[in-house]
Design a protein around this motif. Structure first.
Motif, mmCIF file in Angstrom:
data_model
loop_
_atom_site.group_PDB
_atom_site.id
_atom_site.type_symbol
_atom_site.label_atom_id
_atom_site.label_comp_id
_atom_site.label_asym_id
_atom_site.label_seq_id
_atom_site.Cartn_x
_atom_site.Cartn_y
_atom_site.Cartn_z
ATOM 1 N N THR A 26 -1.257 12.877 -2.931
ATOM 2 C CA THR A 26 -0.433 13.972 -2.091
ATOM 3 C C THR A 26 0.688 14.450 -1.553
ATOM 4 O O THR A 26 1.156 15.323 -1.266
ATOM 5 N N THR A 27 1.348 13.010 -0.813
ATOM 6 C CA THR A 27 2.402 12.763 -0.764
ATOM 7 C C THR A 27 3.891 13.305 -1.923
ATOM 8 O O THR A 27 4.609 13.955 -1.003
ATOM 9 N N TYR B 80 -0.659 3.297 0.754
ATOM 10 C CA TYR B 80 -1.178 4.871 0.031
ATOM 11 C C TYR B 80 -2.362 4.182 -1.062
ATOM 12 O O TYR B 80 -1.506 3.983 -1.860
ATOM 13 N N ASP B 81 -3.358 5.045 -1.311
ATOM 14 C CA ASP B 81 -3.542 4.528 -2.999
ATOM 15 C C ASP B 81 -3.319 5.949 -3.276
ATOM 16 O O ASP B 81 -2.804 6.737 -3.465
ATOM 17 N N TYR C 241 -4.846 8.626 -4.684
ATOM 18 C CA TYR C 241 -4.783 9.746 -4.040
ATOM 19 C C TYR C 241 -3.959 10.391 -3.014
ATOM 20 O O TYR C 241 -3.161 11.303 -3.213
ATOM 21 N N GLY C 242 -3.874 9.897 -2.491
ATOM 22 C CA GLY C 242 -2.862 9.831 -1.373
ATOM 23 C C GLY C 242 -1.462 10.006 -1.827
ATOM 24 O O GLY C 242 -0.486 10.293 -0.968
ATOM 25 N N HIS D 251 3.994 4.769 6.495
ATOM 26 C CA HIS D 251 3.358 5.314 7.017
ATOM 27 C C HIS D 251 3.384 6.517 8.635
ATOM 28 O O HIS D 251 3.468 7.473 8.108
#
Length: 877
Positions: free
Chosen positions: A722-723, A715-716, A718-719, A682
């Protein structure tokens, strides 16, 4: 082989990658061309062969081919005259190789320099590049004054077509300043290259590598980190840039990144045995590798496997060859300048303890990356070095115990493990220390050890220590579940301490130390209940406040700090935040004033969290920064990691602090290494995103690339999507379009079945189409544009849909024109691209009749304009 076949073979050779295979093909063609009648063709083949040697890491082979080329040029000027510029340009390359080659006698190097100078003067070229080469040779032989004179003359000489490109010249000027120890001057010369204003085929590759240590030595650590992240990928596995790879290895060794350096060296270990290369580049790579391997041996990792051996055996191999190379250079130059310079390079010490560069790596067999030895952390002699006596070890352990130093326990453990016969009071101190370690896991055993140590202290007439051990044993009795017995036992010990204090047997500090059992018992009693009654909390608060007052009255400040810590916890339970804050601040300042800063991080960190909750980010940052500084490597690793993450959070809430966020996040990632992979990743992604916001996309892409294989950890879905999009954006910015498309497509796949993220899904499909287009993958891009258009259509989004369709039409049109050109025909107005654009126009006209909105009319006008441009309307672009 006839002229046509040679020409065809030359064309085919251009498709081969630089290296031995390409060079062998060109050597065959050069031999064939020599027997042909076309001297111009032979010159062309030789020029490409020489270029292949240069970019394939075989510059030592250039002179023979170039000697033949010059003879052709001099003997057949009419046939070869068209290659005059290339020949004189390449003559400079070849002469540079002779200057740096220890196999070339010094007289020969000077003769070729004179040859270059003469030919340039004959044709009216500036002496600027010749003077730069003379400066390089002067520096090699140790003539600093001659090097300075020649370089200064080169810089002021006129520029013309034979001068190196601006980026390469800046490289040379900066290198010259580093040879005289002027790092700031070097960085000034390199600035336009480092900032991306000047580029060429091999720049900023070289300059980024050369700037690494000057950045560190001048304290510009963020720039050093950025140069590594941007630069390493540019030189990785590039045989003609292996000297720069060596500089990256050296940087890792001197910046606390030995594990990263070992990883890089392992990737390039085959270069150690690969001899098909120019000597100066090889020496640069081997020297950088040797700096790294020496550092690994010094850290005790000589037995780690690398290449075909171990770190230690590989180092021996490298040092033998470097010794031979030094001897060759010194013999050729007639001085010891080269060997002295190499010795200084190999003897360098680390420039800083650790500069986090990304996802942390751990050396094989080593502990987590942030683990530090007690001696390194404290700067004190807590080790058991040869010659340390038992008395000295005991004295040091007692000093640490009195100071309540975190390493006191380790000091007593070393004494216990020494095998020496120990006095009874020393055994008592060891037992007391072990009891403290067991209090949380086995309080019964801890109590037994405490009572045993109390008896031993009593026999040694150490009354204060005996009473303190008994008081703590009473606390252990409470922890075992017998509060009544604990209270009785503690009351008896405190009563006895009062009598001894009154009699003058105990000092104030010793008396207060025995009384600590009361506050400890009170806090442990509350801890036994999840939600203790407010009355009990208030009673404990009153008791500890009394002890604070007594400690202050008796001048025992270090004990009062601990009680303020306790009172802060109680005030939080009583929802008295102002009082809690006051006690935390008293604890923090008190610990520091008492010379025990390693206890201050806890109250400082809590104060920082309170300030952050109150929206006071400036105070929060000051406090958490102080907390980290107070810890100084002495606090628990997990506590240090949490404080680092808190600092990341504080900085992330402030605009314009992205560079600070990079440093804080990578430091946090390093501290979480070995404790929590999600937190490590993270924080690495946080740093990558900060670089992304700054539009420093090369650094961002480097960090994303390291962490992305494990992106699922923190992350989930969506995360993750996005990444991946952010990674793709940075890849596009550095012209890595194919890789960017892969990231966009994977991100789109993750969201394709999510009805709540239809818009991001369509945006990703669109981004993938554009990246595929820029990567030259026309058919794949066309399909991606059409898919994105369908997704926008499903949402009723007219504008993005027609823009995707227009882009698809332009792409189809370009493919139509290319196909027509290859077929020897001309694309017409009925091609698929034009048809597709007309279809978009027709659709918009239909929509406009029923919904003549401003948005639709604007897209209709734009589509009409683009159709005109596609058809070659002179009124349109």
């Amino acid at each position: 082989m006839n002229v046509a076949e040679i020409s065809a073979g030359l064309g085919e050779s251009h498709t081969l990658p630089d290296g031995r295979l390409k060079a062998e093909r060109l050597e065959t063609l050069a031999a064939a061309a020599r027997g042909a009648e076309d001297r111009g063709l032979e010159a062309e083949v030789l020029l490409y062969l020489i270029k292949s040697y240069a970019y394939g890491g075989e510059r030592d082979r250039m002179p023979v081919a170039f000697g033949r080329l010059l003879r052709i040029y001099d003997d057949h000027p009419a046939e070869v005259g068209g290659w005059s510029h290339s020949i004189h340009w390449t003559l400079k390359w070849m002469t540079a190789n002779l200057v740096n080659n220890p196999s070339v006698p010094l007289a020969t190097a000077y003769r070729w320099l004179d040859e270059l100078d003469g030919r340039y003067r004959q044709r009216g070229f500036s002496a600027r590049p010749v003077l730069a080469l003379r400066a390089q040779l002067a520096e090699l032989v140790g003539d600093d004054e001659g090097a300075a004179t020649a370089m200064e003359a080169s810089i002021t000489a006129p520029r013309d077509e034979m001068a190196d490109c601006d980026a390469c010249e800046r490289n040379t000027w900066g290198w010259w300043r580093t040879t005289v120890g002027d790092d700031d001057g070097a960085l000034d010369f390199w600035a336009p290259v480092l900032e991306g204003e000047l580029v060429c085929a091999e720049e900023p590759h070289h300059v980024l590598a050369q700037s690494l240590l000057p950045y560190l030595r001048t304290g510009r650590v963020e720039e050093a980190r950025g140069a590594f992240l941007k630069g390493y990928r540019l030189v990785r596995h590039n045989v003609s840039l292996r000297g720069s790879v060596g500089r990256h290895l050296e940087f890792c060794a001197l910046s606390g990144n030995e594990a990263r350096g070992l990883e890089i060296f392992s990737e390039h270990a085959a270069w150690v045995t690969d001899q098909h290369e120019d000597v100066s580049q090889r020496a640069g790579f081997l020297a950088g590798a040797a700096v790294l391997l020496r550092r690994l041996v010094a850290l005790g990792h000589g037995d780690v496997a690398v290449g075909a051996g171990t770190v230690e055996s590989m180092l021996a191999t490298l040092e033998r060859e470097l010794g031979d190379l030094s001897a060759r250079y010194d013999a050729r130059n007639g001085t010891t300048a080269y060997s002295e310079r190499l010795a200084r390079r190999l003897a360098q010490e680390p420039l800083l303890e650790r500069l986090p560069l990304g996802v942390p790596l751990t050396l094989p067999g080593a502990g987590p990356s942030e683990a530090a030895s007690p001696a390194a952390a404290t700067g004190t002699a807590t080790g058991t070095a040869t010659g340390t006596t038992l008395d000295e070890m005991v004295a040091e352990a007692r000093r640490l115990t009195t100071a309540r130093h975190p390493h006191a326990e380790q000091a007593w453990t070393r004494i216990a493990d020494s095998g020496a016969e120990l006095p009874e009071d020393v055994v008592a101190e060891i037992e007391r220390t072990r009891a403290g370690d067991l209090m949380g896991t086995d309080p019964g055993r801890a109590r037994d050890l405490l009572l045993s140590s109390a008896e031993r202290f009593a026999r040694a007439t150490r009354t204060a220590d005996a009473l303190e051990a008994r008081a703590v044993a009473a606390v252990a009795l409470l922890v075992t579940g017998d509060p009544a017995a604990a209270e009785t036992s503690l009351a008896a010990v405190i009563a006895e301490a009062e009598r001894e204090y009154a009699a003058g047997t105990l000092t104030p500090a010793e008396y207060v130390a025995v009384r600590k059992g009361g506050p400890f018992n009170a806090m442990n009693a509350l801890a036994r209940h999840e939600d203790p009654p407010a009355a009990e909390v208030a009673a404990a608060r009153a008791l500890i406040e009394a002890e604070v007052a007594l400690a202050a009255e008796l001048g025992v400040a270090d004990r009062a700090c601990r009680y303020h810590d306790m009172l802060a916890q109680l005030c939080f339970r009583l929802e008295d935040r102002d009082a809690a804050r006051a006690h935390l601040r008293s604890a923090m300042t008190g610990y520091v004033d008492a010379g025990q800063p390693w206890f201050a991080p806890t109250p400082a960190g809590m104060l920082a969290q309170l300030a952050l909750e109150d929206g006071d980010v400036k105070s929060a940052e000051d406090l958490v920064t102080q907390a980290i500084e107070y810890g100084g490597g002495l606090i628990d690793r997990e506590q240090a990691a949490h404080l680092s993450s808190l600092l990341v959070e504080v900085i992330s809430r402030q605009e314009g602090r992205e560079l600070d966020l990079v440093a804080a996040a990578l430091a946090a990632a390093a501290r979480w290494d070995g404790l929590s992979e999600p937190d490590t990743l993270h924080n690495t992604f946080t740093a990558a995103r900060a670089y992304h916001v700054l539009e420093r996309h090369a650094e961002a892409a480097a960090l994303f690339e390291e962490a992305m294989p494990r992106v699922e950890v923190p992350y989930d879905t969506y995360g993750i999507a996005t990444t991946r999009k952010q990674y793709g954006d940075s890849l596009c910015a550095v012209d890595r379009h194919h890789e960017a498309a892969e990231q966009y497509l994977e991100a789109a796949r993750l969201l394709q079945d999510d009805p709540e993220n239809q818009v991001p899904h369509a945006q990703l499909a669109w981004a993938a189409a554009e990246a595929l287009r820029d990567a030259g993958q026309g058919q794949e891009s066309l399909a991606a544009y059409r898919r994105a258009a369908r997704l926008w259509e499903e949402m009723g989004a007219v504008t993005p849909r027609v823009r995707c369709l227009r882009s698809a039409a332009w792409l189809q049109n370009a493919m139509d024109e290319q196909a027509a050109e290859e077929a020897g025909t001309t694309a017409d107005a009925t091609g698929p691209g034009v048809v597709a654009m007309r279809a978009v126009l027709t659709e918009l006209e239909s929509i406009a009749r029923s919904d003549p909105s401003e948005e639709v009319l604007a897209e209709l006008a734009e589509t009409s304009k683009q159709l005109g441009a596609m058809l070659g309307d002179p009124g349109d672009e």
